[in-house]
Design a protein around this motif. Sequence first.
Motif, PDB file in Angstrom:
ATOM      1  N   UNK A  56       0.935  -1.329   0.312  1.00 20.78           N
ATOM      2  CA  UNK A  56      -0.391   0.053  -0.398  1.00 20.78           C
ATOM      3  C   UNK A  56       0.657   1.545   0.052  1.00 20.78           C
ATOM      4  N   UNK A  57       0.235   2.950  -1.292  1.00 18.48           N
ATOM      5  CA  UNK A  57       0.725   3.281  -1.502  1.00 18.48           C
ATOM      6  C   UNK A  57       0.140   4.662  -1.450  1.00 18.48           C
ATOM      7  N   UNK A  58       0.252   5.563  -1.475  1.00 13.79           N
ATOM      8  CA  UNK A  58      -0.254   6.778  -1.878  1.00 13.79           C
ATOM      9  C   UNK A  58       0.142   7.429  -3.350  1.00 13.79           C
ATOM     10  N   UNK A  59      -1.229   7.780  -3.392  1.00 18.31           N
ATOM     11  CA  UNK A  59      -0.638   8.652  -5.027  1.00 18.31           C
ATOM     12  C   UNK A  59      -1.955  10.441  -4.555  1.00 18.31           C
ATOM     13  N   UNK A  60      -1.887  10.879  -5.597  1.00 15.30           N
ATOM     14  CA  UNK A  60      -2.859  12.010  -6.322  1.00 15.30           C
ATOM     15  C   UNK A  60      -1.887  13.051  -7.374  1.00 15.30           C
ATOM     16  N   UNK A  61      -2.854  13.310  -7.237  1.00 18.08           N
ATOM     17  CA  UNK A  61      -2.608  14.021  -9.206  1.00 18.08           C
ATOM     18  C   UNK A  61      -2.975  13.221 -10.204  1.00 18.08           C
ATOM     19  N   UNK A  62      -2.321  12.218 -10.760  1.00 18.38           N
ATOM     20  CA  UNK A  62      -1.798  11.666 -11.337  1.00 18.38           C
ATOM     21  C   UNK A  62      -3.363  10.469 -11.613  1.00 18.38           C
ATOM     22  N   UNK A  63      -2.733   9.752 -13.188  1.00 16.23           N
ATOM     23  CA  UNK A  63      -3.405   8.588 -13.631  1.00 16.23           C
ATOM     24  C   UNK A  63      -2.723   7.181 -13.346  1.00 16.23           C
ATOM     25  N   UNK A  64      -3.082   6.305 -13.803  1.00 16.36           N
ATOM     26  CA  UNK A  64      -1.968   4.657 -14.037  1.00 16.36           C
ATOM     27  C   UNK A  64      -2.191   4.120 -14.923  1.00 16.36           C
ATOM     28  N   UNK A  65      -1.638   3.374 -15.785  1.00 12.66           N
ATOM     29  CA  UNK A  65      -2.400   2.609 -16.286  1.00 12.66           C
ATOM     30  C   UNK A  65      -1.688   1.023 -16.350  1.00 12.66           C
ATOM     31  N   UNK A  66      -1.859   0.075 -15.984  1.00 13.01           N
ATOM     32  CA  UNK A  66      -0.553  -1.152 -15.928  1.00 13.01           C
ATOM     33  C   UNK A  66      -1.629  -2.248 -16.593  1.00 13.01           C
ATOM     34  N   UNK A  67      -0.650  -2.148 -17.447  1.00 17.70           N
ATOM     35  CA  UNK A  67      -0.927  -3.289 -18.479  1.00 17.70           C
ATOM     36  C   UNK A  67       0.157  -4.833 -18.849  1.00 17.70           C
ATOM     37  N   UNK A  68      -0.989  -6.029 -18.121  1.00 17.49           N
ATOM     38  CA  UNK A  68       0.344  -6.972 -18.340  1.00 17.49           C
ATOM     39  C   UNK A  68       0.157  -7.684 -19.380  1.00 17.49           C
ATOM     40  N   UNK A  69       1.424  -8.500 -20.233  1.00 18.12           N
ATOM     41  CA  UNK A  69       1.722  -9.103 -21.262  1.00 18.12           C
ATOM     42  C   UNK A  69       1.649 -10.380 -20.484  1.00 18.12           C
ATOM     43  N   UNK A  70       1.905 -10.739 -19.421  1.00 15.35           N
ATOM     44  CA  UNK A  70       2.364 -11.949 -19.112  1.00 15.35           C
ATOM     45  C   UNK A  70       1.787 -12.049 -17.596  1.00 15.35           C
ATOM     46  N   UNK A  71       0.858 -12.958 -16.777  1.00 18.54           N
ATOM     47  CA  UNK A  71       1.486 -13.275 -15.217  1.00 18.54           C
ATOM     48  C   UNK A  71       0.326 -12.380 -14.865  1.00 18.54           C
ATOM     49  N   UNK A  72       0.092 -12.439 -13.187  1.00 17.04           N
ATOM     50  CA  UNK A  72      -1.016 -12.334 -12.509  1.00 17.04           C
ATOM     51  C   UNK A  72      -0.278 -10.646 -11.764  1.00 17.04           C
ATOM     52  N   UNK A  73      -1.710  -9.637 -11.343  1.00 19.07           N
ATOM     53  CA  UNK A  73      -1.112  -8.568 -10.981  1.00 19.07           C
ATOM     54  C   UNK A  73      -3.118  -8.332  -9.896  1.00 19.07           C
ATOM     55  N   UNK A  74      -2.714  -8.109  -8.865  1.00 20.90           N
ATOM     56  CA  UNK A  74      -3.656  -8.012  -7.706  1.00 20.90           C
ATOM     57  C   UNK A  74      -4.340  -6.693  -7.305  1.00 20.90           C
ATOM     58  N   UNK A  75      -4.893  -5.414  -8.081  1.00 24.26           N
ATOM     59  CA  UNK A  75      -5.203  -4.538  -6.995  1.00 24.26           C
ATOM     60  C   UNK A  75      -6.422  -4.333  -6.547  1.00 24.26           C
ATOM     61  N   UNK A  76      -5.778  -3.188  -5.355  1.00 25.21           N
ATOM     62  CA  UNK A  76      -6.896  -3.339  -4.087  1.00 25.21           C
ATOM     63  C   UNK A  76      -6.621  -1.795  -3.164  1.00 25.21           C
ATOM     64  N   UNK A  77      -7.374  -0.625  -3.212  1.00 21.89           N
ATOM     65  CA  UNK A  77      -7.088   0.102  -2.775  1.00 21.89           C
ATOM     66  C   UNK A  77      -8.361   0.548  -1.780  1.00 21.89           C
ATOM     67  N   UNK A  78      -8.143   1.737  -0.912  1.00 23.93           N
ATOM     68  CA  UNK A  78      -9.047   2.898  -0.090  1.00 23.93           C
ATOM     69  C   UNK A  78     -10.152   3.453  -0.309  1.00 23.93           C
ATOM     70  N   UNK A  79     -10.643   2.615  -1.574  1.00 26.66           N
ATOM     71  CA  UNK A  79     -12.026   2.855  -1.938  1.00 26.66           C
ATOM     72  C   UNK A  79     -12.756   1.834  -1.739  1.00 26.66           C
ATOM     73  N   UNK A  80     -12.280   0.457  -1.588  1.00 27.58           N
ATOM     74  CA  UNK A  80     -12.517  -0.744  -1.748  1.00 27.58           C
ATOM     75  C   UNK A  80     -12.629  -1.726  -2.705  1.00 27.58           C
ATOM     76  N   UNK A  81     -11.981  -0.792  -3.511  1.00 32.73           N
ATOM     77  CA  UNK A  81     -11.985  -1.756  -4.910  1.00 32.73           C
ATOM     78  C   UNK A  81     -10.626  -2.394  -5.391  1.00 32.73           C
ATOM     79  N   UNK A  82     -11.349  -3.444  -5.690  1.00 34.40           N
ATOM     80  CA  UNK A  82      -9.964  -5.073  -6.064  1.00 34.40           C
ATOM     81  C   UNK A  82     -10.873  -6.260  -7.074  1.00 34.40           C
ATOM     82  N   UNK A  83      -9.040  -5.626  -7.796  1.00 33.31           N
ATOM     83  CA  UNK A  83      -9.509  -6.492 -10.126  1.00 33.31           C
ATOM     84  C   UNK A  83      -8.012  -7.083  -9.670  1.00 33.31           C
TER      85      UNK A  83
END
Length: 280
Positions: A56-83
């Motif tokens: 867990x780490x913070x961000x403000x003022x920008x956007x991120x885009x994570x694009x996976x060619x191979x392997x898997x990533x789990x996203x969780x955030x302070x807004x309750x999102x999980x993907x």
Amino acid sequence: MNRKLTQVLRAQPSTDGAGVAIQRVAGFEQRGMDPILMIDELRSEHREDFAAGFPPHPHRGMQTLTYMKHGGIIHEDSQGNRGEIRGGGAQYMSAGRGIIHSEMPTQDTLGLHGFQLWFNLPAAEKMQAPRYRDLPLGELTQGAGPGFTVTAISGEWNVSGMQSMVGPLQELAAQAALADFNLDAAAELTLETGSGESVMAYVYNGSVDADAVNHSRRQLLLFGEGEQLTLKGGSTGAGLLVLRGRPIGEKVVHYGPFVMNTEAEIEQAIRDYQSGQFAA
């Protein structure tokens, strides 16, 4: 007029998160990259290079885009999102006024190849509410032309030899667009570009010919003005991300995960994070 190559930036070895090995092109003050702030490539067949992930780490003022060619990533955030996304999928997040998130490799991921891109937000949008979206491979727009294939993630793409394509992600600021191209050896493609756009290509496999010069892996190619861009696969073909966007043209001040317009706004972001407001 065809766009001419103006500059070549080489990705530099670095680490981020909890020691994840990456290759980074930082463009916070780089002419010709606006609105793209940074391109990180994550690539290793050794789990120890990325197993600790990005806690867990913070961000403000920008956007991120994570694009996976191979392997898997789990996203969780302070807004309750999980993907969770696996090979070929993407995750979008707009930090807006503040969010805390983590990105961790799935337990069954033994090899990883992907990218995280940072996009700037204009001053008028930096304090909007955070947003998040998963884009699995099946939702991305895919096509093929003579000697190449393309996956459109965001923006509209008009490429020689094929019908117009539109990526499903339309939330990126400054009309930013991203597509993943794979070219056969000596295959050539020409794509239309808008006047005034920043246009660049990051080579992640093989090599590509631009302006009759061959450019290999881990190079970011920046192009000047023009209505078209022509690229040709090298002797073993090429894999490359092509990015476009309308320059925002505002001052960029960044400190770690915060990207604002003034030092005072950075200081306020730090205070807000320390006081727990990002988790609200």
